[in-house]
Write a protein that holds these residues in place. Sequence first.
Motif, PDB file in Angstrom:
ATOM      1  N   TYR A   1     -12.212  -2.718  -4.236  1.00 51.89           N
ATOM      2  CA  TYR A   1     -12.774  -2.919  -2.893  1.00 51.89           C
ATOM      3  C   TYR A   1     -14.309  -2.903  -2.907  1.00 51.89           C
ATOM      4  CZ  TYR A   1      -8.256  -2.546  -0.437  1.00 51.89           C
ATOM      5  OH  TYR A   1      -6.992  -2.765   0.052  1.00 51.89           O
TER       6      TYR A   1
ATOM      7  N   PHE B   1     -15.930   2.539   6.664  1.00 47.41           N
ATOM      8  CA  PHE B   1     -14.537   2.883   6.361  1.00 47.41           C
ATOM      9  C   PHE B   1     -14.247   2.972   4.867  1.00 47.41           C
ATOM     10  CE2 PHE B   1     -14.738  -1.760   7.081  1.00 47.41           C
ATOM     11  CZ  PHE B   1     -14.161  -2.254   5.923  1.00 47.41           C
TER      12      PHE B   1
ATOM     13  N   LYS C   1       0.821  -1.212   0.000  1.00 41.39           N
ATOM     14  CA  LYS C   1       0.000   0.000   0.000  1.00 41.39           C
ATOM     15  C   LYS C   1       0.863   1.273   0.000  1.00 41.39           C
ATOM     16  CE  LYS C   1      -3.975  -2.240   2.227  1.00 41.39           C
ATOM     17  NZ  LYS C   1      -5.108  -2.034   3.164  1.00 41.39           N
TER      18      LYS C   1
ATOM     19  N   HIS D   1     -16.569  -3.903  -0.049  1.00 40.90           N
ATOM     20  CA  HIS D   1     -16.643  -3.051   1.144  1.00 40.90           C
ATOM     21  C   HIS D   1     -17.493  -1.795   0.932  1.00 40.90           C
ATOM     22  CE1 HIS D   1     -13.826  -5.538   3.266  1.00 40.90           C
ATOM     23  NE2 HIS D   1     -12.868  -5.325   2.386  1.00 40.90           N
TER      24      HIS D   1
ATOM     25  N   ASN E   1      -2.080   0.225   6.588  1.00 42.40           N
ATOM     26  CA  ASN E   1      -1.646  -1.048   7.181  1.00 42.40           C
ATOM     27  C   ASN E   1      -0.710  -1.845   6.270  1.00 42.40           C
ATOM     28  OD1 ASN E   1      -3.578  -1.947   5.394  1.00 42.40           O
ATOM     29  ND2 ASN E   1      -4.619  -3.312   6.830  1.00 42.40           N
TER      30      ASN E   1
ATOM     31  N   ILE F   1      -5.041   1.076  10.956  1.00 39.74           N
ATOM     32  CA  ILE F   1      -5.856   0.088  10.225  1.00 39.74           C
ATOM     33  C   ILE F   1      -6.016   0.481   8.749  1.00 39.74           C
ATOM     34  CG2 ILE F   1      -8.118   1.041  10.818  1.00 39.74           C
ATOM     35  CD1 ILE F   1      -8.956  -1.993  11.291  1.00 39.74           C
ATOM     36  N   ASP F   2      -5.953   1.768   8.425  1.00 37.62           N
ATOM     37  CA  ASP F   2      -5.997   2.164   7.005  1.00 37.62           C
ATOM     38  C   ASP F   2      -4.612   2.070   6.381  1.00 37.62           C
ATOM     39  OD1 ASP F   2      -8.726   2.789   6.259  1.00 37.62           O
ATOM     40  OD2 ASP F   2      -8.614   4.361   7.782  1.00 37.62           O
TER      41      ASP F   2
ATOM     42  N   HIS G   1      -2.101  -5.495   1.487  1.00 38.15           N
ATOM     43  CA  HIS G   1      -3.383  -6.183   1.318  1.00 38.15           C
ATOM     44  C   HIS G   1      -3.074  -7.592   0.832  1.00 38.15           C
ATOM     45  CE1 HIS G   1      -7.388  -7.245  -0.103  1.00 38.15           C
ATOM     46  NE2 HIS G   1      -6.781  -7.730  -1.165  1.00 38.15           N
TER      47      HIS G   1
ATOM     48  N   LEU H   1     -10.816   4.362   3.060  1.00 39.43           N
ATOM     49  CA  LEU H   1     -10.004   3.307   2.457  1.00 39.43           C
ATOM     50  C   LEU H   1      -9.632   3.683   1.023  1.00 39.43           C
ATOM     51  CD1 LEU H   1      -8.854   0.374   2.256  1.00 39.43           C
ATOM     52  CD2 LEU H   1     -11.189  -0.381   1.727  1.00 39.43           C
TER      53      LEU H   1
ATOM     54  N   ARG I   1       2.694  -6.270   9.117  1.00 45.16           N
ATOM     55  CA  ARG I   1       1.939  -5.126   9.656  1.00 45.16           C
ATOM     56  C   ARG I   1       2.487  -4.675  11.006  1.00 45.16           C
ATOM     57  NH1 ARG I   1      -3.631  -7.611   7.363  1.00 45.16           N
ATOM     58  NH2 ARG I   1      -3.874  -6.291   5.509  1.00 45.16           N
TER      59      ARG I   1
ATOM     60  N   THR J   1      -5.291  -7.355  10.447  1.00 45.56           N
ATOM     61  CA  THR J   1      -5.613  -6.125   9.700  1.00 45.56           C
ATOM     62  C   THR J   1      -5.221  -4.874  10.478  1.00 45.56           C
ATOM     63  OG1 THR J   1      -7.481  -7.306   8.744  1.00 45.56           O
ATOM     64  CG2 THR J   1      -7.507  -4.919   8.522  1.00 45.56           C
TER      65      THR J   1
HETATM   66  P1  CMP Z   1      -7.423  -4.763   3.365  1.00 42.62           P
HETATM   67  O1  CMP Z   1      -6.928  -6.129   3.611  1.00 42.62           O
HETATM   68  O2  CMP Z   1      -6.766  -4.016   2.250  1.00 42.62           O
HETATM   69  O3  CMP Z   1      -9.004  -4.816   3.083  1.00 42.62           O
HETATM   70  C1  CMP Z   1      -9.849  -3.732   3.373  1.00 42.62           C
HETATM   71  C2  CMP Z   1      -9.167  -2.642   4.138  1.00 42.62           C
HETATM   72  O4  CMP Z   1     -10.015  -1.722   4.796  1.00 42.62           O
HETATM   73  C3  CMP Z   1      -8.332  -3.235   5.246  1.00 42.62           C
HETATM   74  O5  CMP Z   1      -7.219  -3.903   4.710  1.00 42.62           O
HETATM   75  C4  CMP Z   1      -8.039  -2.003   6.097  1.00 42.62           C
HETATM   76  O6  CMP Z   1      -6.896  -1.305   5.635  1.00 42.62           O
HETATM   77  C5  CMP Z   1      -9.262  -1.108   5.834  1.00 42.62           C
HETATM   78  N1  CMP Z   1     -10.110  -0.949   7.015  1.00 42.62           N
HETATM   79  C6  CMP Z   1     -10.344   0.198   7.674  1.00 42.62           C
HETATM   80  N2  CMP Z   1     -11.169   0.015   8.699  1.00 42.62           N
HETATM   81  C7  CMP Z   1     -11.474  -1.301   8.716  1.00 42.62           C
HETATM   82  C8  CMP Z   1     -12.282  -2.135   9.558  1.00 42.62           C
HETATM   83  N3  CMP Z   1     -12.953  -1.645  10.591  1.00 42.62           N
HETATM   84  N4  CMP Z   1     -12.356  -3.462   9.273  1.00 42.62           N
HETATM   85  C9  CMP Z   1     -11.696  -3.982   8.218  1.00 42.62           C
HETATM   86  N5  CMP Z   1     -10.923  -3.252   7.384  1.00 42.62           N
HETATM   87  C10 CMP Z   1     -10.798  -1.932   7.643  1.00 42.62           C
END
Ligand code: CMP
Length: 141
Positions: A50, A58, A10, A53, A113, A110-111, A116, A62, A103, A92
Amino acid sequence: AIERTLSIIKPDAVAKNVIGKIYSRFESNGLKIVAARMRWLSRAEAEGFYAVHRGKPFFNDLVTFMTSGPVMIQVLEGENAIAKNRELMGATDPKKAAPGTIRADFAQSIDANAVHGSDGPDTAKAEIAYFFPEMEVYSGR
Ligand code: CMP
């Protein structure tokens, strides 16, 4: 079984100049890079990637984060590649990631991170196809 999985380094980790360090972890743990490309994703590309999602609280942050700079996208191949990559990445949320995982060592939040990885066989297939035509995946070469 030998599997393939999609991995993205990322924007935070690309900016920190740790692509090579992360590649080393893949390679020293039996995962082979069989396709790779650096890209700066458009908003539409990140939203499409994505799409599962979409609607989550989020989602907007994201997509904004994933388009904040270039990313390094690769296909990893190896025994149990999907689970193996997830194990190497750690949880995550980097605060919950086990010591020694990507990580835990390279991520801030968490964003932001660092990486992926596909979460199962169906998503791996779809995510690989999203970025790489089959002829650009050099499996077993
Ligand atoms: P990733 O594996 O790239 O898939 C979705 C991404 O959303 C995740 O990693 C995180 O970087 C981001 N994200 C942010 N908030 C959340 C959350 N509450 N739960 C899961 N993913 C989150």
